[in-house]
Design a protein around this motif. Structure first.
Motif, mmCIF file in Angstrom:
data_model
loop_
_atom_site.group_PDB
_atom_site.id
_atom_site.type_symbol
_atom_site.label_atom_id
_atom_site.label_comp_id
_atom_site.label_asym_id
_atom_site.label_seq_id
_atom_site.Cartn_x
_atom_site.Cartn_y
_atom_site.Cartn_z
ATOM 1 N N GLN A 54 -4.463 -12.446 -2.640
ATOM 2 C CA GLN A 54 -3.163 -12.304 -3.283
ATOM 3 C C GLN A 54 -2.640 -10.871 -3.201
ATOM 4 O O GLN A 54 -1.459 -10.645 -3.362
ATOM 5 C CB GLN A 54 -3.256 -12.707 -4.755
ATOM 6 C CG GLN A 54 -3.258 -14.195 -4.960
ATOM 7 C CD GLN A 54 -1.929 -14.807 -4.615
ATOM 8 O OE1 GLN A 54 -1.669 -15.160 -3.479
ATOM 9 N NE2 GLN A 54 -1.066 -14.952 -5.578
ATOM 10 N N LEU A 55 -3.529 -9.926 -2.990
ATOM 11 C CA LEU A 55 -3.071 -8.538 -2.875
ATOM 12 C C LEU A 55 -3.851 -7.840 -1.775
ATOM 13 O O LEU A 55 -4.943 -8.252 -1.405
ATOM 14 C CB LEU A 55 -3.226 -7.801 -4.210
ATOM 15 C CG LEU A 55 -4.594 -7.735 -4.862
ATOM 16 C CD1 LEU A 55 -5.361 -6.511 -4.402
ATOM 17 C CD2 LEU A 55 -4.421 -7.696 -6.359
ATOM 18 N N VAL A 56 -3.239 -6.805 -1.259
ATOM 19 C CA VAL A 56 -3.847 -6.016 -0.193
ATOM 20 C C VAL A 56 -3.774 -4.549 -0.623
ATOM 21 O O VAL A 56 -2.731 -4.081 -1.078
ATOM 22 C CB VAL A 56 -3.091 -6.214 1.143
ATOM 23 C CG1 VAL A 56 -3.591 -5.259 2.201
ATOM 24 C CG2 VAL A 56 -3.216 -7.650 1.607
ATOM 25 N N CYS A 57 -4.880 -3.845 -0.473
ATOM 26 C CA CYS A 57 -4.936 -2.422 -0.792
ATOM 27 C C CYS A 57 -5.071 -1.638 0.504
ATOM 28 O O CYS A 57 -5.708 -2.108 1.449
ATOM 29 C CB CYS A 57 -6.135 -2.119 -1.679
ATOM 30 S SG CYS A 57 -6.109 -2.995 -3.244
ATOM 31 N N GLY A 58 -4.483 -0.464 0.550
ATOM 32 C CA GLY A 58 -4.587 0.360 1.740
ATOM 33 C C GLY A 58 -4.104 1.766 1.471
ATOM 34 O O GLY A 58 -3.808 2.137 0.332
ATOM 35 N N THR A 59 -4.036 2.552 2.524
ATOM 36 C CA THR A 59 -3.564 3.933 2.418
ATOM 37 C C THR A 59 -2.594 4.231 3.558
ATOM 38 O O THR A 59 -2.578 3.534 4.571
ATOM 39 C CB THR A 59 -4.729 4.947 2.498
ATOM 40 O OG1 THR A 59 -5.359 4.824 3.766
ATOM 41 C CG2 THR A 59 -5.742 4.727 1.391
ATOM 42 N N TYR A 60 -1.805 5.254 3.367
ATOM 43 C CA TYR A 60 -0.974 5.809 4.436
ATOM 44 C C TYR A 60 -0.878 7.305 4.201
ATOM 45 O O TYR A 60 -1.122 7.794 3.094
ATOM 46 C CB TYR A 60 0.412 5.151 4.479
ATOM 47 C CG TYR A 60 1.319 5.493 3.315
ATOM 48 C CD1 TYR A 60 2.191 6.587 3.373
ATOM 49 C CD2 TYR A 60 1.307 4.729 2.155
ATOM 50 C CE1 TYR A 60 3.025 6.901 2.304
ATOM 51 C CE2 TYR A 60 2.128 5.032 1.094
ATOM 52 C CZ TYR A 60 2.989 6.116 1.164
ATOM 53 O OH TYR A 60 3.791 6.432 0.118
ATOM 54 N N THR A 61 -0.561 8.032 5.233
ATOM 55 C CA THR A 61 -0.391 9.477 5.146
ATOM 56 C C THR A 61 1.086 9.791 5.346
ATOM 57 O O THR A 61 1.711 9.300 6.291
ATOM 58 C CB THR A 61 -1.239 10.192 6.219
ATOM 59 O OG1 THR A 61 -2.603 9.831 6.003
ATOM 60 C CG2 THR A 61 -1.094 11.695 6.122
#
Length: 149
Positions: A54-61
């Motif tokens: 149901q959710l997605v976690c991640g990063t960006y710069t």
């Protein structure tokens, strides 16, 4: 015998003087079972064990540009962005407050954070000369996000 009155789904509404037959109950039970089976099988309404999270976690710069788009591969309903290993709210060298996070959802506008209908979200820096501003795309800063399907 079936009743002369029925529900919107075709189930019998017997009155006190009616004499229902077994077949009438069987037909009503089959109608309910068919409707429930169809409803439960509708994967647009119910999650299945093979559905993605149901959710997605991640990063960006942050790239420091005017607008950066983060692709997710699905249309998010809401996105939460916060800084990685940095305080959410800080003061800059002039004493202004800088917000390094935000939340946006379909139908909810959040200045520097936009939920997109094309499989992701966009972030920007919002430094419109106020005493409080947001930096969600500061060059070389790392951000975390939680995107909800």
């Amino acid at each position: 015998m079936p009743s002369s009155k029925q529900t919107a789904h075709g189930l019998n509404l017997w009155e006190a003087q009616d004499h229902p037959l077994r077949e009438d109950f069987v037909r009503d039970n089959q109608t309910v079972d068919d409707w429930l089976s169809k409803h439960i099988a509708d994967t647009s309404l119910h999650k299945t064990p093979t559905d993605p999270a149901q959710l997605v976690c991640g990063t960006y710069t942050g790239d420091g540009g005017k607008l950066q788009t983060v692709s997710l591969g699905f249309d998010p309903q809401a996105v939460l962005v916060f800084p990685f290993q940095k305080g959410l709210l800080q003061k800059d060298s002039s004493g202004n407050l800088v917000l390094y996070g935000g939340i946006a959802a379909v139908g909810l506008y959040c200045g520097p954070l936009y939920v997109l209908k094309n499989k992701g979200f966009s972030v920007k820096n919002d430094t419109a000369g106020t005493a409080v501003y947001a930096l969600l795309n500061e060059k070389d800063s790392k951000y975390c996000y939680v995107a909800f399907r």
